[in-house]
Motif scaffolding. Structure first.
Motif, PDB file in Angstrom:
ATOM      1  N   TRP A  38       0.813  -1.216   0.000  1.00 56.98           N
ATOM      2  CA  TRP A  38       0.000   0.000   0.000  1.00 56.98           C
ATOM      3  C   TRP A  38       0.849   1.269   0.000  1.00 56.98           C
ATOM      4  N   PHE A  39       0.393   2.260  -0.744  1.00 58.52           N
ATOM      5  CA  PHE A  39       1.030   3.573  -0.852  1.00 58.52           C
ATOM      6  C   PHE A  39      -0.095   4.592  -0.684  1.00 58.52           C
ATOM      7  N   SER A  40       0.029   5.448   0.324  1.00 58.16           N
ATOM      8  CA  SER A  40      -1.092   6.334   0.646  1.00 58.16           C
ATOM      9  C   SER A  40      -0.954   7.714   0.013  1.00 58.16           C
ATOM     10  N   ILE A  41      -2.074   8.198  -0.515  1.00 58.44           N
ATOM     11  CA  ILE A  41      -2.113   9.550  -1.091  1.00 58.44           C
ATOM     12  C   ILE A  41      -3.261  10.314  -0.434  1.00 58.44           C
ATOM     13  N   LEU A  42      -2.914  11.458   0.141  1.00 60.36           N
ATOM     14  CA  LEU A  42      -3.895  12.283   0.864  1.00 60.36           C
ATOM     15  C   LEU A  42      -4.289  13.482   0.011  1.00 60.36           C
ATOM     16  N   THR A  43      -5.600  13.676  -0.171  1.00 62.51           N
ATOM     17  CA  THR A  43      -6.043  14.857  -0.927  1.00 62.51           C
ATOM     18  C   THR A  43      -6.477  15.959   0.045  1.00 62.51           C
ATOM     19  N   ARG A  44      -6.606  17.166  -0.523  1.00 61.20           N
ATOM     20  CA  ARG A  44      -7.028  18.307   0.314  1.00 61.20           C
ATOM     21  C   ARG A  44      -8.486  18.698   0.038  1.00 61.20           C
ATOM     22  N   THR A  45      -9.297  17.745  -0.451  1.00 68.27           N
ATOM     23  CA  THR A  45     -10.670  18.082  -0.831  1.00 68.27           C
ATOM     24  C   THR A  45     -11.703  17.663   0.211  1.00 68.27           C
ATOM     25  N   GLY A  46     -11.253  17.148   1.357  1.00 68.12           N
ATOM     26  CA  GLY A  46     -12.229  16.664   2.340  1.00 68.12           C
ATOM     27  C   GLY A  46     -11.846  17.028   3.749  1.00 68.12           C
ATOM     28  N   VAL A  47     -11.784  16.013   4.611  1.00 70.84           N
ATOM     29  CA  VAL A  47     -11.491  16.232   6.031  1.00 70.84           C
ATOM     30  C   VAL A  47     -10.140  16.934   6.208  1.00 70.84           C
TER      31      VAL A  47
END
Ligand code: G3P
Ligand code: MG
Length: 357
Positions: A317-326
């Motif tokens: 697994w490789f995690s990508i965090l977006t800035r469109t939510g929490v």
């Protein structure tokens, strides 16, 4: 924090990577696509419309069967989503079928929680709405609730004359399932306390608490409103706080959904199945194990749920965090940093396809 990936071109090999998309706060806000999600998803299909990259939706939301959610998502996002590409918070409830298949169970939450459970194969399911209607005055403030009053006047006196499917006054509830975000917290807390502190028969004395299952434990999530909304985890805290004050034993419960490791294991297995149907010309003997997924990208908006889960799941697994939510931070999250932070899901897919080309 990037990693080096295989430089092999996508064709003619089966892709050796997969993608798990969170829904709320990543591809949708309420029912509105966000972050360029329709365009991003379209890039995962070939010109013929066939799936080029194995991907699925890994959401803690739910309330309708996976097949219905797949149709809804297809309409909203403009690509053809298969039911197998939809994993909801309650999807793992299926694993409890053996234990409760023929037992009376209660299901609550927005949408059609009882339909969800019946489709999984449970034979004696009642929605909490229906169950409560068998007990006169169980909710002492129901007459003040516009929606209850409307329902009752809409059906004439039908709801009062409902012929009970099961004798709720003698048939013990064997388990309660919070399938999706509860609609009427007050009523649900009251009736769940009744069921749980009476051993499944409201009004009776029995300290043996029936099992209680939550589809997820999100404290907050991103819906259509600009600021986070209280999620199932908040409801759980409310129920637990009240229950623990009125009952001699502390509430016992199990929460499914992300960030539990088994959710990520299950997603990996589904992606491997989807991988085998990608690229029909692939140089592969059809054995899904022959071309393992080297990387699975989790694109999420909630560090405590999506990123924590992907981090705990570890390789591949490789995690990508977006800035469109929490998450709206400028830098990475301090406690659960993602492998990569991007503005939108479109930025995430762009990154992935560049890395994998
Ligand atoms: O109610 C849905 C919410 O808890 C989270 O949904 O898609 O962000 O996992 P999602
Ligand atoms: Mg989310």
């Amino acid at each position: 924090a990037s990693r080096s990936f295989s430089q092999l071109p996508l064709n003619p090999q089966r892709p050796s990577f997969g993608i798990a998309f969170d829904i709320d706060g990543v591809v949708l806000r309420g029912r509105v696509p966000i972050g360029g999600s329709p365009q991003a998803l379209r890039r995962l299909y070939g010109d013929s419309g066939a799936l080029k990259v194995p991907f699925l939706f890994l959401t803690n939301g739910g309330g309708v069967p996976e097949s219905r959610r797949a149709t809804e998502l297809s309409e909203l996002l403009g690509v053809h989503i298969l039911p197998s590409q939809v994993v909801q918070g309650h999807s793992p409830f299926k694993t409890l079928l053996k234990r409760f298949e023929n037992e009376l169970i209660i299901a609550t939450g927005k949408g059609e929680p009882a339909v969800v459970m019946s489709e999984y194969g449970f034979k004696k399911v009642l929605s909490l709405d229906e169950y409560a209607s068998y007990f006169e005055n169980i909710d002492p403030v129901s007459q003040y609730k516009m929606w209850t009053a409307k329902q009752e006047s809409g059906n004439g006196s039908d709801s009062k004359k409902l012929v009970p499917k099961y004798d709720a006054t003698s048939d013990r509830v064997k388990a309660a399932f919070v399938v999706s975000d509860p609609v009427d917290w007050g009523r649900d807390i009251q009736v769940l306390c009744d069921i749980l502190r009476s051993g499944g028969l409201p009004g009776h004395k029995n300290t043996q608490q029936p099992p209680l299952y939550f589809a997820a434990d999100d404290l907050e999530y991103q819906a259509a409103f600009p600021f986070e909304r209280l999620g199932m985890g908040a409801f759980r805290i409310a129920l637990e706080s009240v229950f623990n004050r009125i009952h001699c034993n502390a509430l016992e419960y199990v929460s499914f959904g992300k960030p539990n490791p088994f959710v990520f294991k299950n997603a990996e297995a589904i992606l491997r199945q989807l991988q085998s149907s990608c690229n029909d010309n692939a140089i592969d003997n059809g054995d899904v194990g022959s071309n393992p997924l080297k990387t699975i990208y989790m694109i999420g908006d909630n560090p405590l749920v999506d990123i924590k889960g992907a981090r705990q799941a570890g390789h591949p697994w490789f995690s990508i965090l977006t800035r469109t939510g929490v998450f709206r931070g400028k830098d990475n999250h301090a406690e659960f940093p993602a492998n990569l932070v991007v503005d939108t899901v479109e930025g995430a897919v762009d990154y992935i396809l560049k890395e994998e080309s």
